[in-house]
Design a protein around this motif. Sequence first.
Motif, mmCIF file in Angstrom:
data_model
loop_
_atom_site.group_PDB
_atom_site.id
_atom_site.type_symbol
_atom_site.label_atom_id
_atom_site.label_comp_id
_atom_site.label_asym_id
_atom_site.label_seq_id
_atom_site.Cartn_x
_atom_site.Cartn_y
_atom_site.Cartn_z
ATOM 1 N N TYR A 166 40.428 39.179 38.585
ATOM 2 C CA TYR A 166 39.057 39.265 39.103
ATOM 3 C C TYR A 166 38.503 40.666 38.861
ATOM 4 O O TYR A 166 39.199 41.679 39.009
ATOM 5 N N ALA B 221 31.489 38.876 42.063
ATOM 6 C CA ALA B 221 31.102 37.589 42.666
ATOM 7 C C ALA B 221 29.704 37.697 43.259
ATOM 8 O O ALA B 221 29.399 38.651 43.978
ATOM 9 N N PHE C 273 31.202 34.467 39.248
ATOM 10 C CA PHE C 273 32.140 35.584 39.318
ATOM 11 C C PHE C 273 32.680 35.857 37.916
ATOM 12 O O PHE C 273 32.529 35.050 37.002
#
Lengths: 153, 382
Positions: free
Chosen positions: A83, A88, A148
């Motif tokens: 990530y 996001a 995201f």
Amino acid sequence: MRTLLFTLALLPSLVFAEVSLTTEAFKIVPVPQADGTVMEEWQAPEKVVPGDKVGYRITYSNNGKDAAESIVINNPVPDATSYIANSATGAGSVITYSVNGGQSFAKASELTVTEQGKTRAAKAEEYSHIRWQLTNPVEAGASGKVEFKVRVN
Amino acid sequence: MKTFQKVVLPAALSLAGLVSQQAMAAGTDAGKSIENTATMSYAVNGSTSNSVEAKTAFLVDVKIDFGWTAQTALNTTTAETLDAVSYYKSGPVQLSNSSNTKAFYSIGVTMIAKDGKFTVNSTEYTATASSNSTEIKYVVDTDGDGDLTDETVKSTGSTGGLLDLTADTTSQNLYVLIPSASVTGADNNILGMSVTAVAEEVLITGETVNRSVSDDSGNADAQQTIQFVYADAGNDNSELTYVGSTLSGIPDFSVIPDSDPNNDGFVKTSVVLSDPISLVAGTRPKAIPGAIVRYTITLKNKGTGNALDVNISDPLDTITEIEFCDNTADTNCENITVTTDDGSSGTFTYDTSSSTATQVYVHYDTFPAGGSSTITFTAKVK
């Protein structure tokens, strides 16, 4: 004929959930602009290799006749990706994250990891899940999206 | 004791221009499917509905990332016999494959000669004509034991043997081989050599058949070029000298025998500073045992290209040993100094394995075109 009518009657509930969900992947490509800045373009996920950025867009649509409420979207960070911090987004939603496989969620600033007895702030690449909790109902016929970004390991 | 002003091409003198790539982790295997699953829960009129799931996936593509770094070059005039053929061996070049799959590379070698003709198996290389030679081979020390006799000698060129490297290969040494019997050239000829690796095929994890790399445009680092500069080991002006360099801008440390030494790329001079007997002021010291001699090596890059990763090694004459002030109380000693005209300095070391050091080593990361440098040190006559 009876059979045909029965089938047709079932079609709407089979094809359309009241609230539908789709997810799409995009390769994020930096594109230089005329003014010297660089903009990120979301393109079809072709020739994605380690190190590339990939963006995910999750779209929800209320196809029903009533408002949908308490909408929660949960998305594990895909395997072989990490990530990207603060990537996001989702209008009208509270975004929280998990670092323990989705067992618990918290805001990014509150996430911690314990290593060798010491607790520290969690790094973005340690996030395992992302969760969006929509703060308002989605009216009939309305739709929205959350997004995201990850980097391919 | 020899006092001389002549070409200095010590045994380990070698110059290597290089392109260096830091090895990186290969990353996710090519061909892997990365799947995303989103799940949604919601309620309608206070009743919880069944959760909804959505999926999407894409395949990780092939990433070709080839790297290499020239190591301290060898004495290339030492021929080595492999598969019953005597080769001049140059290198090594340390290879790495940070691709996310096993990759197969063809190795190309392009050569260009300078200051005269240079011939390999009747193929003549001049300053203006460069070409590939099927005579040029290469070998990789796949097991890393330094022994090349158990390795396969392969041909260069697009139709030659492919170099296969598994993903995450971090260090394998490649040597370029020139059949020594087929090389002809005059002393002080210069031969430039450009080695190129091009990804030809990949083997994706889980598959059994190689795929051709048909479109390499999106893959940086699939092709690299590296240049070698060779120099003679003989220090006697009789051996074949061949020097490689860049193709577009050639560094040039060559010498022209019997000409003005100021025009030479390498010049070594010496002067006797003192001896234990000639104590009278004004008396010219002699190169007798115990005498202190100052050596001066002057380098000039007369060429048009920077020389990268330049290593100068000067093994001393057997009758002298280095006399550094760090190692002696002799007041006539001088520590090694390296000066360059552009203000940069090389790094220098000497053999400290014994109290009688016999070799000076100087390294320059970049020796600029047109630049010069002077190395001085003292030695004692044994």
